[in-house]
Design an enzyme around this catalytic site. Structure first.
Site, PDB file in Angstrom:
ATOM      1  N   ASP A  87       0.865  -1.178   0.000  1.00  0.00           N
ATOM      2  CA  ASP A  87       0.000   0.000   0.000  1.00  0.00           C
ATOM      3  C   ASP A  87       0.906   1.234   0.000  1.00  0.00           C
ATOM      4  OD1 ASP A  87      -2.015  -1.852   0.381  1.00  0.00           O
ATOM      5  OD2 ASP A  87      -2.794  -0.953   2.210  1.00  0.00           O
ATOM      6  N   HIS A 143       5.021  -7.198  -0.283  1.00  0.00           N
ATOM      7  CA  HIS A 143       4.823  -8.449  -1.001  1.00  0.00           C
ATOM      8  C   HIS A 143       5.639  -8.471  -2.291  1.00  0.00           C
ATOM      9  CE1 HIS A 143       1.162  -9.807   1.383  1.00  0.00           C
ATOM     10  NE2 HIS A 143       1.411  -8.599   1.846  1.00  0.00           N
ATOM     11  N   SER A 227       9.122   4.052   6.222  1.00  0.00           N
ATOM     12  CA  SER A 227       9.439   3.168   5.121  1.00  0.00           C
ATOM     13  C   SER A 227       9.114   3.693   3.728  1.00  0.00           C
ATOM     14  CB  SER A 227       8.676   1.870   5.330  1.00  0.00           C
ATOM     15  OG  SER A 227       7.347   2.163   5.712  1.00  0.00           O
TER      16      SER A 227
END
Length: 258
Positions: A87, A143, A227
């Site tokens: 996201d 991911h 991040s």
């Protein structure tokens, strides 16, 4: 506003190293539990997606690194789909120079700096760089964007500058100085660099998948604190239909061409 600044301080850990470590210790301790409901409210977390109810989280760190229900982020099943690994807010830098230079928030970077050597950067000349900025609101697990073989994984960097807009604008090239986990994937004979950039004085990145072969949508790791994810792709192998704006993990943003 005060609460927002407080939580940003914790999860970006952008103060003095001693203060940053103290904030991290607090976020990981049971003393932070009373702040969980406030954090969820300030950042409008969608707890219906999470695998646990709000009361089941023991620390701020737990809720920041929360896992989602399997159907919360459907992964595109389209043939050759390249999906968002996380996201966040996507920004694509097109047409890297032969020197693989790209500019973010007015600062020049090179793929050589990002990956640690000219030999590793050579394959991306003329290609693209995809940058995913994660905010405290976002799901912070990362991911795999496409089926691949993991060729190499290594870490670089020791710095801990913030990777929010202010840090990217006024910091000293945080994307190529901060601690980062670099994974070199092979996608049908073409390289792909998958870089998780942390923002902490110590390791803020956890790799959860150590398989040699990975598949689109597989969990790969998570950020404990602030991040950004950077993905480098070579010229001609991939095309992208999404180049700017908010994205969700698993959403198709491009294609791989055989």
């Amino acid at each position: 506003m005060i609460r927002t600044k407080f939580y940003r301080k914790i999860f970006e850990l952008n103060g003095h190293p001693i203060i940053a470590k103290g904030l991290r210790s607090f976020a990981e301790s049971k003393m932070s539990k009373p702040f969980i409901a406030s954090f969820a409210k300030v950042y409008k977390l969608n707890m219906e997606e999470a695998t646990r109810e709000l009361r089941e989280y023991g620390t701020l760190h737990d809720i920041f690194t929360r896992e989602l229900k399997p159907d919360a982020r459907p992964v595109s099943g389209s043939e050759g789909a390249f999906v968002s690994p996380c996201d966040g807010y996507l920004s694509v830098v097109d047409d890297l120079t032969m020197e693989s230079t790209f500019t973010v928030k007015g600062q020049d970077y090179t793929v050589e700096e990002l990956l640690g050597s000219p030999a590793k950067a050579e394959a991306y000349a003329g290609g693209k760089v995809l940058i995913f900025y994660l905010s405290p609101t976002d799901y912070h697990r990362v991911h795999v964007p496409i089926d691949a073989t993991v060729e190499e994984v290594y870490t670089l960097g020791r710095h801990a500058d913030p990777v929010n807009e202010l840090g990217l604008t006024h910091g000293v090239r945080p994307l190529t100085r901060n601690y980062r986990l670099v994974s070199r994937f092979d996608v049908d004979g073409s390289p792909l660099a998958h870089v998780m950039v942390g923002a902490l004085n110590v390791n803020s990145i956890v790799r959860t998948n150590t398989a040699d072969v990975v598949h689109r949508g597989d969990p790969y790791g998570y950020f404990s604190f602030g991040s950004t994810v950077v993905v480098c792709v070579p010229k001609g192998k991939f095309s992208f239909t999404r180049e700017k704006g908010p994205v969700k993990m698993g959403e198709e943003i491009g294609k791989c061409h055989s």
